[in-house]
Scaffold this active site. Structure first.
Site, PDB file in Angstrom:
ATOM      1  CG  HIS B  69      -2.047  -0.971   1.086  1.00 32.12           C
ATOM      2  ND1 HIS B  69      -2.639  -1.587   2.162  1.00 32.12           N
ATOM      3  CD2 HIS B  69      -2.685  -1.458  -0.016  1.00 32.12           C
ATOM      4  CE1 HIS B  69      -3.591  -2.400   1.735  1.00 32.12           C
ATOM      5  NE2 HIS B  69      -3.643  -2.339   0.421  1.00 32.12           N
ATOM      6  CB  SER B  70       1.703   3.526  -2.764  1.00 29.68           C
ATOM      7  OG  SER B  70       0.378   3.928  -2.971  1.00 29.68           O
ATOM      8  NE  ARG B  71      -3.897   5.084   2.501  1.00 27.09           N
ATOM      9  CZ  ARG B  71      -5.173   5.424   2.493  1.00 27.09           C
ATOM     10  NH1 ARG B  71      -5.547   6.584   1.986  1.00 27.09           N
ATOM     11  NH2 ARG B  71      -6.097   4.619   2.981  1.00 27.09           N
ATOM     12  CD  GLU B  72      -0.475   0.761   4.396  1.00 25.26           C
ATOM     13  OE1 GLU B  72       0.240  -0.250   4.558  1.00 25.26           O
ATOM     14  OE2 GLU B  72      -1.701   0.700   4.238  1.00 25.26           O
ATOM     15  NE  ARG B 127      -6.435   0.341   0.424  1.00 25.83           N
ATOM     16  CZ  ARG B 127      -6.413  -0.335   1.564  1.00 25.83           C
ATOM     17  NH1 ARG B 127      -5.870   0.189   2.627  1.00 25.83           N
ATOM     18  NH2 ARG B 127      -6.943  -1.538   1.640  1.00 25.83           N
ATOM     19  CG  ASN B 144      -3.682  -7.027   1.628  1.00 27.07           C
ATOM     20  OD1 ASN B 144      -3.196  -8.141   1.394  1.00 27.07           O
ATOM     21  ND2 ASN B 144      -4.050  -6.655   2.857  1.00 27.07           N
ATOM     22  NE  ARG B 145      -9.777  -5.965   1.425  1.00 27.42           N
ATOM     23  CZ  ARG B 145      -8.878  -5.496   2.286  1.00 27.42           C
ATOM     24  NH1 ARG B 145      -7.592  -5.778   2.120  1.00 27.42           N
ATOM     25  NH2 ARG B 145      -9.253  -4.754   3.315  1.00 27.42           N
ATOM     26  CG  HIS B 196      -0.165  -4.007   5.045  1.00 29.23           C
ATOM     27  ND1 HIS B 196      -1.062  -3.614   4.090  1.00 29.23           N
ATOM     28  CD2 HIS B 196       0.256  -5.237   4.669  1.00 29.23           C
ATOM     29  CE1 HIS B 196      -1.182  -4.557   3.176  1.00 29.23           C
ATOM     30  NE2 HIS B 196      -0.399  -5.563   3.504  1.00 29.23           N
ATOM     31  CB  SER B 197       1.890   1.427   8.526  1.00 34.11           C
ATOM     32  OG  SER B 197       1.550   2.433   7.596  1.00 34.11           O
ATOM     33  CD  GLU B 270      -2.366  -3.175   9.074  1.00 33.95           C
ATOM     34  OE1 GLU B 270      -1.910  -2.025   8.854  1.00 33.95           O
ATOM     35  OE2 GLU B 270      -3.044  -3.802   8.252  1.00 33.95           O
TER      36      GLU B 270
END
Lengths: 93, 309
Positions: B69-72, B127, B144-145, B196-197, B270
């Site tokens: 997820h790119s924004r993490e 994201r 991630n889905r 992830h975060s 996370e």
């Protein structure tokens, strides 16, 4: 470049399943442009939602009307991003 | 640009070019231990780079990925720190040395490079991937889905305009398909950790079903051990459990697929947010986040080594 002036992130603490349902309804209001960082799933978990400036008043009114507790987690998203950018520029320079 | 990875500033966020240059530098400095493999290309034709840490041939593998997820951003930044930690500690830390003398470690620092580049250039809060969706003005799929594990079920969206859009079919995203192909062709990945975060959790399968994983007892105990180790450093509060029981139902998730492929030690993190910043964790939090996460990773990797299957 997209900016986020005046946007806030609210941390919402729903107290029961009814409030979770209300928050799910809120999340379906596409025109509000909400971005749920933590989704409404269970009353034991907080909900974090990024609210664009143009929707803040409406969202706060919704939460207040339904007596759903919340606090402001991030006061101004762009302020934090500006800090982040400044740090990166400082490093590069 | 720093002349060596010793000069690299680990306490700051970096763009994609800097990260890819860092990876090349790490490989050049440690060519006996690290190599770079390209497992595919993103939708926008960026290389999907994976660092391979290896001390011998035909070893079983441990996979770690960050930044799906790119924004993490703290995840990619932590991945950079992990890679430096591995080359620094090999030969010094007996536990890591023992792990690397028996297992290869694969580390994909920027799993979603198109999205990551987009967070630096256009939208910090992006994201998903960046592939256009036929018939929609909305771009991207939640990678991630997109995995073939309960794909299309509850806890994912069929609408391209949502953050959890699953995509048109399982493994439709090249960023996902590349990992699928790699894992299948490798055949001996024994642990898979997807990072992830945020919200401070360590999770194991399943997300798409409430049926417990057959190894749930062992996975839970190992999660407890990993989190105990993580918390020993800064006392960061973490929870752990299966995805569906700890957060929510999520279909098509990464580690549900890896677990169903037979990778017993499948976990997803996370990372920390200190309760105040969400995806905008200040850069001074990068190293503490990476340091504490490393302790948990070591616990998982050591257990994997000590419990071959």
């Amino acid at each position: 470049k997209k900016t986020f002036e005046g946007d806030q992130v609210l941390r919402i603490t729903p107290k029961d399943e009814a409030q979770i349902s209300l928050l799910r309804e809120l999340s379906e209001q596409e025109h509000l442009g909400l971005d749920f960082w933590r989704e409404p799933v269970h009353e034991s978990l907080p909900v974090d939602v990024h609210v664009p400036f143009h929707s803040l008043q409406g969202v706060r009114a919704f939460l207040g009307y339904h007596q759903i507790q919340y606090n402001v987690m991030i006061m101004d998203v762009q302020d934090l991003l500006d800090d982040e950018e400044r740090e990166m520029v400082k490093y590069r320079s | 640009f720093p002349r060596s990875t010793d000069d690299f500033v680990y306490t700051n966020y970096h763009d994609l070019n800097s990260i890819y240059s860092f990876m090349d530098m790490l490989v050049a400095e440690n060519s006996n231990l690290v190599s770079k493999i390209v497992i595919g290309q993103s939708y926008e034709n960026r290389p999907l780079n994976v660092l391979k840490f290896s001390t011998g041939a035909n070893r079983p593998g441990i996979w770690i990925d960050t930044g799906i997820h790119s924004r993490e951003w703290v995840t990619q930044a932590s991945g950079i720190w992990f890679s430096k930690k591995i080359v620094t500690d090999y030969g010094r830390d007996p536990v890591l040395t023992d792990i690397l003398n028996n297992y290869d470690i694969f580390l994909e620092i920027v799993t979603n490079p198109d999205g990551f580049a987009y967070t630096h250039s256009r939208d910090r809060m992006w994201r998903k991937t960046r592939k256009p969706n036929s018939g929609s003005s909305c771009v991207g799929v939640d990678p991630n889905r997109n995995w073939d594990a309960g794909f299309g079920g509850a806890g994912s969206s069929s609408s391209p305009c949502t953050e959890t859009y699953r995509g048109p079919s399982a493994h439709s995203e090249p960023e996902v398909k590349a990992i699928v192909d790699f894992v299948k062709s490798h055949g001996k990945i024994k642990a898979f950790v997807s990072i992830h975060s945020y919200s401070q959790m360590l999770l194991y399968p399943y997300g798409y079903t409430s049926t417990p994983a057959k190894d749930q007892a062992e996975l839970h105990e190992l999660a407890r051990k990993a989190i105990t180790s993580l918390q020993s450093l800064y006392n960061t509060r973490y929870t752990y459990g299966s995805i569906i029981s700890t957060i929510y139902q999520a279909s098509g998730g990464t580690i549900d697929w890896t677990y169903n492929q037979g990778i017993k030690y499948s976990y997803t993190f996370e990372l920390r947010d200190t309760g105040r910043y969400g995806f905008i964790l200040p850069a001074n939090q990068i190293v503490p986040t990476a340091e504490e996460t490393w302790l948990a990773l070591m616990a998982i990797m050591e257990h994997t080594k000590n419990n071959p299957y």
